[in-house]
Design an enzyme around this catalytic site. Sequence first.
Site, short mmCIF file in Angstrom:
data_model
loop_
_atom_site.label_atom_id
_atom_site.label_comp_id
_atom_site.label_asym_id
_atom_site.label_seq_id
_atom_site.Cartn_x
_atom_site.Cartn_y
_atom_site.Cartn_z
CE1 TYR A 74 -55.03 -70.12 -60.73
CE2 TYR A 74 -53.10 -70.48 -62.11
CZ TYR A 74 -53.65 -70.15 -60.89
OH TYR A 74 -52.84 -69.81 -59.84
CB SER A 87 -50.12 -67.06 -60.54
OG SER A 87 -49.42 -68.21 -61.02
#
Length: 261
Positions: A150, A137
């Site tokens: 995260y 990501s």
Amino acid sequence: MTNAKLAVVTGASSGIGRELAKLCAKDGYTLVIAADEPAVQQAAEALASHDVTVEAVEADLASVEGVDQLLARIGDRDIDLLFLNAGRGLGDGFLDQDWQKVRRVIDTNITGTVYLAHELGARMARRGRGRILFTGSIAGFMPGTFQAVYNGTKAFIDSFSIALRHEMRDTGVTVTVLMPGATQTRFFERAEMMDTKVGTDEKDNPADVARTGYEAMMAGEEQVISGWKNKLQVAAAHITPAGTLAEQHRKMAEPGSASRD
């Protein structure tokens, strides 16, 4: 018609994972797909319409037992394509989060992913061919205020996958990392972030993101960022102080930010 080539896709019940599996099915790959929810069965039924064999494994890939369940289903079959896509997020301030939910994010995004990479990557290396795609990501490039765990896990995956690629460079196996931005999936709903700006803003199409990753993987590329806006964001992150990035992330991910100007 069943093709002897095998693709394994984790997190394939919806979103990017399901779209990656669809691309494999269209190219004639036999599929083993896994997710931690019953919807993986419905995904398998839809994918089978492409005239390929699809096996669904409902397993919790945050646990050693769940990963072992998937490994047992694969058995001793050769894997041509491995998509390590399963992931989970969690919003809110770190100290306000439930520890079990925090642990689940870490164990899904890192522990289970790395365990699968270790077991299946070794098998692919011994065989001398294959392709691996990690879903990282662009979040890995910035401190994730109100999404700290995260973003930290994705920083790990972004780094780990490239290091693994270079360790495996003489094995005949390529490793690619796909780094999307915010994508229109169930991610933000499951992460309890629908009251945040990032949770409610317009997002990228998962089919477009998956195709970007799939094509990069098949071309043997090292990494790919999906979407020109995300590319610009990453370029800016490289020259922006970490504290500034953390405050920018606060504006996107702080609870209640969806209702602010």
